[in-house]
Design an enzyme around this catalytic site. Structure first.
Site, PDB file in Angstrom:
ATOM      1  CG  MET A 290      -1.871  -1.203   1.236  1.00 32.48           C
ATOM      2  SD  MET A 290      -2.811  -1.335   2.780  1.00 32.48           S
ATOM      3  CE  MET A 290      -3.767   0.188   2.705  1.00 32.48           C
ATOM      4  N   GLY A 330       2.795  -8.750   5.986  1.00 31.99           N
ATOM      5  CA  GLY A 330       3.308  -7.980   7.112  1.00 31.99           C
ATOM      6  C   GLY A 330       3.071  -6.502   6.893  1.00 31.99           C
ATOM      7  N   GLY A 331       2.622  -5.795   7.942  1.00 39.17           N
ATOM      8  CA  GLY A 331       2.394  -4.368   7.808  1.00 39.17           C
ATOM      9  C   GLY A 331       1.359  -4.075   6.740  1.00 39.17           C
ATOM     10  CG  ASP A 332       2.468  -1.078   3.991  1.00 36.00           C
ATOM     11  OD1 ASP A 332       3.363  -1.951   4.072  1.00 36.00           O
ATOM     12  OD2 ASP A 332       2.699   0.099   3.683  1.00 36.00           O
ATOM     13  CD  GLU A 333       6.014  -5.512   2.175  1.00 35.28           C
ATOM     14  OE1 GLU A 333       6.906  -4.714   1.871  1.00 35.28           O
ATOM     15  OE2 GLU A 333       6.251  -6.702   2.480  1.00 35.28           O
TER      16      GLU A 333
END
Length: 404
Positions: A290, A330-333
């Site tokens: 993102m 993970g995170g925005d991935e």
């Protein structure tokens, strides 16, 4: 006080003298046989209730104990004419029938607590105490007692009947209870002389305890079958609950709690299956990052950022097949594994997913690589990751005005 009365048909006279009692009549032998059977059933249900303390089992156990004690004191009354024994018999036999009714209600889970039945005790005690004194005719007394017992057994059968869908055991129990109740009604008719002077009333009354014993053995078998079927249903329900719990735990172990996407554990299992040859050798890996999540977190807070991640996951899942695997990396991935996809098909899917994210205001940088025979999926992941970061770097260059 001794109970002096005319003899029960086929039962012989009470012995009121201090000498030895007369030899046992056929009626007394039949009653003794019924007593022996009731004792065996009572002991069996005592052992069964110790290992399975369901309320209706406790009622059945108490019913058989009451039946055994009632028959024992009835034999005492037959042999020695004890009014106390006769009163105890009347009380216990009526209690036996009422306990069968309580068991039927407990079987359906609709019975109140046992303390709510205490109001029945005084009327039973009054009947037991007053019956021998008020009714001097033995046939009438026993006719009334058999009427009470038959009515409670028929009532227990009627209470159990709605549960007949529970299995053969409860149906058989209800049917046998009804048969025993009808047998006691037949005894009442015989006591009342409804069959006429030429009817074989004596044979019926002498054989009655034997027939009752046979039916009670069948009733015990039906009760055991009922318990077995109930236990099987309980085990089946427990297994279903365990399977549901296992399924929930599996979901918790395999999914990301924020987005509902798979986590890296599922991806690792997929890699193992591909390397073991349990999955098709060809497919594509799409990686997405993102673009503006940090800005959303800085301007609107992390709660808004979490909501943006959830919306992005929904947009991605909305444009994937049921066979595709969407993983929150993970995170925005995110990683989307597209099994069986060729290069051209995978590119079309990449564009479709990227457009979907852009439409909801959450653009993402994308990287795509295929895996195939001789090319490991982790190699494809590394290639897609490099392509994704290259696309992100290009986007930043364009935004800064240095990229043309």
């Amino acid at each position: 006080m001794m109970y002096r009365r005319r003899p029960l048909v086929g039962a012989g006279r009470y012995n009121l003298s201090p000498g030895a009692p007369p030899s046992m009549s056929l009626f007394e032998i039949a009653t003794a046989a019924q007593l022996a059977g009731s004792v065996v059933l009572a002991l069996f249900f005592v052992l069964l209730e110790r290992h399975d303390p369901r309320p209706y089992l406790a009622d059945w156990m108490a019913a058989w104990i009451a039946q055994a004690v009632a028959l024992a004191v009835f034999l005492v009354a037959l042999r020695w004419g004890s009014t106390v024994s006769l009163a105890a018999y009347l009380f216990l036999e009526a209690g036996h029938g009422l306990l069968l009714c309580a068991a039927a209600r407990h079987y359906h889970g609709s019975a109140p607590r046992r303390t709510h039945y205490l109001w029945i005790v005084p009327p039973l005690a009054a009947w037991a105490a007053a019956g021998p004194a008020l009714i001097s005719e033995p046939l009438v007394l026993h006719g009334v007692q058999y009427a009470v017992l038959g009515a409670t057994e028929l009532a227990a059968a009627a209470l159990l009947w709605p549960g007949r869908a529970g299995g053969m055991g409860v149906r058989l129990t209800a049917h046998v209870l009804a048969l025993i109740g009808l047998l006691h009604a037949l005894h009442v008719a015989a006591f009342a002389g409804l069959f006429g002077p030429d009817a074989p009333t004596t044979i019926l009354l002498q054989a009655g305890p034997f027939v009752t014993l046979l039916l009670q053995m069948l009733l015990a078998l039906a009760m055991v079958l009922t318990v077995t079927e109930s236990t099987q249903r309980a085990l089946a329900n427990s297994n279903t609950q365990l399977q549901e719990a296992e399924h929930r735990l599996k979901i918790l172990a395999e999914t990301d709690p924020l987005t509902g996407c798979f986590n890296r554990r599922v991806f690792r299992e997929l890699v193992d299956e591909l390397r073991a040859g349990r999955q098709g050798p060809q497919g594509a890996v799409l990686m997405l990052d993102m673009d503006h999540l940090k800005d959303i977190n800085d301007r609107l807070g992390h709660a808004a950022g979490d909501e943006a991640i959830r919306q992005a996951a929904e947009a991605i899942r909305g444009h994937t097949r049921s066979t595709d695997i969407v993983v929150r990396w993970g995170g925005d991935e995110f990683v989307v594994v597209i099994p069986g996809a060729s290069g051209a098909y995978a590119q079309a899917r990449r564009d479709e997913v990227a457009n979907a994210l852009a439409l909801v205001g959450l653009p993402a940088s994308a990287g795509l690589a295929v895996y195939e025979q001789g090319k490991d999926i982790m190699t494809a992941v590394e290639e897609a990751d490099r392509e994704m970061y290259a696309a992100k770097a290009l986007r930043k260059q364009r935004l800064s005005g240095t990229g043309g």
